[in-house]
Write a protein that holds these residues in place. Structure first.
Motif, PDB file in Angstrom:
ATOM      1  N   ALA A 137       5.930  28.655 -50.379  1.00  0.00           N
ATOM      2  CA  ALA A 137       6.714  29.104 -51.823  1.00  0.00           C
ATOM      3  C   ALA A 137       7.162  27.501 -52.147  1.00  0.00           C
ATOM      4  CB  ALA A 137       7.389  29.980 -51.844  1.00  0.00           C
ATOM      5  N   THR A 138       7.671  27.109 -50.791  1.00  0.00           N
ATOM      6  CA  THR A 138       8.573  25.212 -51.156  1.00  0.00           C
ATOM      7  C   THR A 138       7.521  24.290 -50.767  1.00  0.00           C
ATOM      8  OG1 THR A 138       9.200  26.138 -48.582  1.00  0.00           O
ATOM      9  CG2 THR A 138      10.707  26.853 -50.245  1.00  0.00           C
ATOM     10  N   ALA A 139       7.153  24.970 -49.865  1.00  0.00           N
ATOM     11  CA  ALA A 139       5.960  24.548 -49.798  1.00  0.00           C
ATOM     12  C   ALA A 139       4.804  23.438 -50.762  1.00  0.00           C
ATOM     13  CB  ALA A 139       4.569  24.194 -48.846  1.00  0.00           C
ATOM     14  N   CYS A 140       4.679  24.584 -51.587  1.00  0.00           N
ATOM     15  CA  CYS A 140       4.093  23.964 -52.809  1.00  0.00           C
ATOM     16  C   CYS A 140       5.033  23.402 -53.641  1.00  0.00           C
ATOM     17  CB  CYS A 140       3.813  25.720 -53.418  1.00  0.00           C
ATOM     18  SG  CYS A 140       2.622  25.480 -54.813  1.00  0.00           S
ATOM     19  N   ALA A 141       6.261  23.688 -53.681  1.00  0.00           N
ATOM     20  CA  ALA A 141       6.911  22.528 -54.602  1.00  0.00           C
ATOM     21  C   ALA A 141       7.561  20.949 -54.323  1.00  0.00           C
ATOM     22  CB  ALA A 141       8.252  23.602 -54.897  1.00  0.00           C
ATOM     23  N   SER A 270       8.529  41.372 -40.966  1.00  0.00           N
ATOM     24  CA  SER A 270      10.198  40.985 -40.472  1.00  0.00           C
ATOM     25  C   SER A 270      10.490  40.933 -41.846  1.00  0.00           C
ATOM     26  CB  SER A 270      10.648  39.849 -40.054  1.00  0.00           C
ATOM     27  OG  SER A 270       9.621  39.623 -38.375  1.00  0.00           O
ATOM     28  N   PHE A 271      10.567  41.905 -42.995  1.00  0.00           N
ATOM     29  CA  PHE A 271      11.124  42.021 -43.897  1.00  0.00           C
ATOM     30  C   PHE A 271      11.166  40.749 -44.907  1.00  0.00           C
ATOM     31  CE2 PHE A 271      12.945  45.723 -41.793  1.00  0.00           C
ATOM     32  CZ  PHE A 271      13.336  46.031 -42.728  1.00  0.00           C
ATOM     33  N   GLY A 272       9.930  40.359 -44.820  1.00  0.00           N
ATOM     34  CA  GLY A 272       9.272  38.491 -45.770  1.00  0.00           C
ATOM     35  C   GLY A 272      10.088  37.514 -44.883  1.00  0.00           C
ATOM     36  N   GLY A 273      10.715  37.810 -43.733  1.00  0.00           N
ATOM     37  CA  GLY A 273      10.906  36.077 -42.855  1.00  0.00           C
ATOM     38  C   GLY A 273      11.121  36.259 -41.793  1.00  0.00           C
ATOM     39  N   PRO A 274      11.566  35.349 -41.370  1.00  0.00           N
ATOM     40  CA  PRO A 274      11.409  34.106 -41.248  1.00  0.00           C
ATOM     41  C   PRO A 274      10.073  34.086 -41.319  1.00  0.00           C
ATOM     42  CG  PRO A 274      12.227  34.224 -39.249  1.00  0.00           C
ATOM     43  CD  PRO A 274      12.426  35.564 -39.675  1.00  0.00           C
ATOM     44  N   SER A 275       8.984  33.031 -42.250  1.00  0.00           N
ATOM     45  CA  SER A 275       7.901  32.350 -41.449  1.00  0.00           C
ATOM     46  C   SER A 275       7.847  30.484 -41.968  1.00  0.00           C
ATOM     47  CB  SER A 275       7.388  32.633 -42.749  1.00  0.00           C
ATOM     48  OG  SER A 275       5.554  32.298 -43.291  1.00  0.00           O
ATOM     49  N   PHE A 276       7.229  29.896 -41.954  1.00  0.00           N
ATOM     50  CA  PHE A 276       6.886  28.452 -42.423  1.00  0.00           C
ATOM     51  C   PHE A 276       6.502  28.412 -42.557  1.00  0.00           C
ATOM     52  CE2 PHE A 276       3.231  29.298 -38.948  1.00  0.00           C
ATOM     53  CZ  PHE A 276       2.424  28.854 -39.404  1.00  0.00           C
ATOM     54  N   GLY A 277       6.115  27.037 -43.779  1.00  0.00           N
ATOM     55  CA  GLY A 277       4.632  26.600 -44.625  1.00  0.00           C
ATOM     56  C   GLY A 277       4.380  25.456 -43.961  1.00  0.00           C
ATOM     57  N   PHE A 278       3.250  25.148 -44.707  1.00  0.00           N
ATOM     58  CA  PHE A 278       2.714  24.161 -43.722  1.00  0.00           C
ATOM     59  C   PHE A 278       2.246  23.517 -45.383  1.00  0.00           C
ATOM     60  CE2 PHE A 278      -0.730  27.349 -44.555  1.00  0.00           C
ATOM     61  CZ  PHE A 278      -1.588  26.757 -44.578  1.00  0.00           C
ATOM     62  N   ILE A 279       2.235  22.080 -44.564  1.00  0.00           N
ATOM     63  CA  ILE A 279       1.513  21.305 -45.730  1.00  0.00           C
ATOM     64  C   ILE A 279       0.800  20.287 -45.335  1.00  0.00           C
ATOM     65  CG2 ILE A 279       3.702  19.640 -45.834  1.00  0.00           C
ATOM     66  CD1 ILE A 279       3.497  19.377 -49.041  1.00  0.00           C
ATOM     67  N   ALA A 280      -0.572  19.955 -45.441  1.00  0.00           N
ATOM     68  CA  ALA A 280      -1.477  17.900 -45.402  1.00  0.00           C
ATOM     69  C   ALA A 280      -1.956  17.951 -46.613  1.00  0.00           C
ATOM     70  CB  ALA A 280      -2.739  19.317 -44.200  1.00  0.00           C
TER      71      ALA A 280
END
Length: 448
Positions: A137-141, A270-280
């Motif tokens: 989501a933050t990657a999208c923003a 894991s209850f929604g996190g942690p994860s990671f965002g990617f951007i290319a």
């Protein structure tokens, strides 16, 4: 205030600080927070020993249901994680590593993140990637903010089929900026292209789309991309990385910036996190890309080495010219993504994607055969699809949970007039037996 609390400030110091900001009490300080969102009390119970704490946490964790059959998706997915992912990412040299500002003592981490960037570029078909963001989501923003900087414009158009969480985070990111966000309502679970075309002009910085979208529909944006770019706007696409084993890549569609969430690449739910965002993105956009970028170079003896590059974009070099203040670089989670992709391999990713698609098609056909149930999409789907039920979806999901099945995501919380709509997700982990059980219990729940 009881004696067990610790406060480093005296009452006099607290009063002085309150006076400086023009209020008279702590109650006044917290007054803007709605009462229902405030903590009921800040008095916590006495401390426990390590053994007592561990025992209490085990008791609390034991209340969770861990044997549910999971058909939930909506951005986080129950995929296979090869054992090698835990083994390698748990090594101390990776597990304890920090952001590699000192290349002379961080070559292992730098090389791993360089290889991660390379994998994301190959996965998306784009030229450059960074060393991870907080989540999808933050990657999208961040991608939308890239478009604002690149174009100098102040309008973002968002497809209403984009994940509601990403749309909300986008609004939060841009809330205090002079930016207009326009949402295009979905049309039968896909982008309403004709409505979008009417909004395109020289004030639009970017159009944000998703593939597969939140309803599960697959779309080929190739035809609309050119029209968006013809008015000088960029196209940002949120993608599901596992699906790229089968689907057209963002690069093949001509998309400018691709983003997504890497949870499905070797990271547990894991209850929604942690994860990671990617951007290319395309190479022309690299100086507007946020976050860490690892580059390959050679030292004075001609040996290959890795460094953080283009650091003038970052806050620790030029704070006032930084592309973003990204301190939550999810390096370890991104490393797990790299290990996952490396262990699965190109053919393995294709096979995994096919399993997702094929099992979902089987489930879709079986579920659509239940009396009163229909499928939203006429468009193709990957591993998610939307059902219309003859009863409210939330009630049906609640009934199936008592049977040990989490049937999907009800859409009533996200879209108006969707009380009976349910998004069902089928990954490679779901067996024929589990899918048949879902069909059987759904039929029972709808008849009761």
């Amino acid at each position: 205030m009881n004696d067990s609390n610790y406060c480093p400030h005296t009452p006099q110091e607290i009063q002085e600080m309150l006076s400086v900001i023009g209020i008279s009490s702590m109650e006044e300080l917290f007054a803007p927070i709605p009462s229902e969102l405030r903590a009921k009390t800040f008095n916590i119970p006495p401390g426990l020993s390590e053994f007592e704490t561990y025992d209490k946490m085990k008791t609390i964790a034991g209340e969770n249901s861990s044997d549910m059959v999971n058909f939930i998706g909506g951005g986080f997915y129950d995929h296979v994680i090869p054992a090698v992912v835990d083994h390698l990412s748990g090594r101390a040299e990776f597990y304890t590593a920090y952001t590699p500002y000192q290349p002379e003592c961080s070559q292992g981490t730098l090389q791993a993140l360089f290889e991660y960037q390379t994998s994301i570029c190959r996965l998306t078909g784009l030229d450059v990637a960074n060393a991870s963001l907080y989540d999808g989501a933050t990657a999208c923003a961040e991608a939308a903010m890239m478009a604002l900087r690149i174009t100098g414009r102040n309008r973002i158009i968002v497809d209403g089929c984009v994940n509601p969480f990403s749309r909300q985070v986008l609004k939060t990111y841009l809330y205090n900026l002079d930016v207009e966000i326009i949402e295009v309502p979905p049309l039968d679970g896909v982008l309403h292209q004709e409505a979008l075309k009417l909004l395109l002009n020289d004030e639009v910085a970017a159009v944000v789309v998703q593939n597969p979208n939140f309803f599960g529909s697959i779309e080929d944006f190739s035809s609309i991309v050119g029209q968006i770019q013809s008015v000088g706007a960029l196209v940002v696409a949120s993608v599901y990385p596992i699906s790229l084993g089968l689907l057209k890549t963002p690069g093949e569609m001509g998309i400018d910036i691709a983003v997504g969430d890497g949870q499905c690449l070797g990271n547990p739910l894991s209850f929604g996190g942690p994860s990671f965002g990617f951007i290319a993105a395309k190479k022309a956009s690299i100086r507007n890309m946020p976050g860490r970028i690892i580059g390959e170079t050679v030292d004075k003896k001609g040996r290959r080495g890795y460094v953080l590059t283009l650091q003038a974009r970052e806050q620790h070099i030029k704070r006032h010219k930084a592309t973003s203040n990204i301190c939550s670089n999810q390096g370890l989670c991104a490393l797990r993504g790299l290990i996952f992709l490396s262990s699965v391999g190109k053919e393995g990713l294709v096979e995994m994607a096919r399993l997702n698609r094929d099992k979902a098609e089987y489930a879709k056909a079986r579920l659509a055969g239940i009396a009163g149930v229909s499928v939203l999409q006429t468009a193709p789907t990957f591993n998610e699809f939307t059902l219309f039920l003859p009863k409210p979806a939330e009630a049906v999901v609640g009934a199936l949970m008592k049977k040990g099945i989490v049937a999907g995501v009800p859409l009533s919380s996200y879209f108006a007039d969707s009380e009976n709509a349910l998004v069902v997700t089928v990954t490679e982990k779901r067996t024929k037996k589990e899918i048949d059980l879902l069909v059987k219990e759904l039929e029972v729940a709808l008849c009761s």
